[in-house]
Design a protein around this motif. Sequence first.
Motif, PDB file in Angstrom:
ATOM      1  N   UNK A  84       0.847  -1.189   0.000  1.00 62.53           N
ATOM      2  CA  UNK A  84       0.000   0.000   0.000  1.00 62.53           C
ATOM      3  C   UNK A  84       0.886   1.243   0.000  1.00 62.53           C
ATOM      4  N   UNK A  85       0.279   2.388   0.190  1.00 59.59           N
ATOM      5  CA  UNK A  85       1.047   3.632   0.240  1.00 59.59           C
ATOM      6  C   UNK A  85       1.747   3.806   1.581  1.00 59.59           C
ATOM      7  N   UNK A  86       1.401   2.970   2.554  1.00 57.81           N
ATOM      8  CA  UNK A  86       2.051   3.043   3.857  1.00 57.81           C
ATOM      9  C   UNK A  86       3.482   2.527   3.773  1.00 57.81           C
ATOM     10  N   UNK A  87       4.208   2.775   4.823  1.00 58.02           N
ATOM     11  CA  UNK A  87       5.553   2.228   4.968  1.00 58.02           C
ATOM     12  C   UNK A  87       5.436   0.702   5.117  1.00 58.02           C
ATOM     13  N   UNK A  88       6.148  -0.053   4.293  1.00 52.11           N
ATOM     14  CA  UNK A  88       6.056  -1.519   4.300  1.00 52.11           C
ATOM     15  C   UNK A  88       7.408  -2.129   4.640  1.00 52.11           C
ATOM     16  N   UNK A  89       7.394  -3.116   5.529  1.00 53.65           N
ATOM     17  CA  UNK A  89       8.630  -3.791   5.925  1.00 53.65           C
ATOM     18  C   UNK A  89       8.532  -5.283   5.640  1.00 53.65           C
ATOM     19  N   UNK A  90       9.599  -5.852   5.086  1.00 56.33           N
ATOM     20  CA  UNK A  90       9.736  -7.301   4.935  1.00 56.33           C
ATOM     21  C   UNK A  90      10.695  -7.768   6.023  1.00 56.33           C
ATOM     22  N   UNK A  91      10.243  -8.668   6.875  1.00 57.59           N
ATOM     23  CA  UNK A  91      11.089  -9.188   7.946  1.00 57.59           C
ATOM     24  C   UNK A  91      11.307 -10.681   7.727  1.00 57.59           C
ATOM     25  N   UNK A  92      12.562 -11.090   7.659  1.00 57.15           N
ATOM     26  CA  UNK A  92      12.918 -12.480   7.360  1.00 57.15           C
ATOM     27  C   UNK A  92      12.385 -12.883   5.985  1.00 57.15           C
TER      28      UNK A  92
END
Length: 334
Positions: A84-92
């Motif tokens: 989305x337009x939000x801040x996105x994080x991929x963890x592992x």
Amino acid sequence: MFKGFNFWKQRVFKKLLSQPGNRLTIYTRNNPDSDSLASSLALKRIAEHYNLEAVIYYTGTIQNRTLVNILGDDVINAPQIFLSRDCTAFVDLLPTELTGEKISPTIVIGHTLGNTEGIRCAYQDIRTTETTSSIMAEYLKKLGVAIDKRLATLLLFAIRDKTKTLIADFTLHDFESYWFIHKYADMELLNSLEHPSARIDTFDDLSRAISNKIIKGASLFTTIGYVKDPGTIPRVCKYMLDIEGISTALVLAINATKIYVYAESKNMELSMKNVLKKAFGEWGEVTGGPLQANTSISLGVFGIAASAESAKPLLLKSISDSISSRYFYVLEAE
């Protein structure tokens, strides 16, 4: 050169989390294990420390049902990854592990021994440590984020689980993180994670696994057939490894939509993740590490047959023959 979570990284990271009116969407890897879930929860707590709302999503299935109960509403199942337009994080989870079009999250934190070229993001911290939980423990420490007992216990369990309690495949960083986290952990909760009470379903599945086992040398293959809860599969696999002379075991199970494959080994010369990738990588994403790995494969059109009682035995035999032949073939090559 390994520099860890240094001053410059901290500065960029904190700036991203301090954007006004932002929201952090966190994605774990598909079929997340304890390491992926614990490290994602750690990032969520860090975001909340900076007054940033954060939500954790996972795709696939969490096989450890005890983890599901402990995490509760902190994690949400999603059918697929959507930026989305939000801040996105991929963890592992690395964008390069995903098939299809290129995805550019804001933050990528994880561990890998593979290729990290071509990853586009505002911030990344990808290391060769054995666990992502070790990385997140350093973040918690250096950022001065409060660590509650539940988070500490999940991180400790993840490090213990991935490194066989610091016996195999651990780095100095894993050890330092373990030492820092352990004083905050709830040992009673840790014990319940490492020794979950067995449900009646587990014994039913174990009975079928014993009846269906195929042994070649020190390697075992078995199927527990159709299951309602795939969370029993890792426990059944551990029982299979207790059979005298067995060092490697693979357990297969099926439900209405997917084929579940879980493998574990006591053989330090093998990497179960590599074995499953070579055998089934073209069918589905493989997660895990050297000593234990898993994958789920969509039944696709065969799911229609799985819903018909008369076709179930034939479908199960066909899938079992295909999975077992690939598994033993790759093991022999290894």
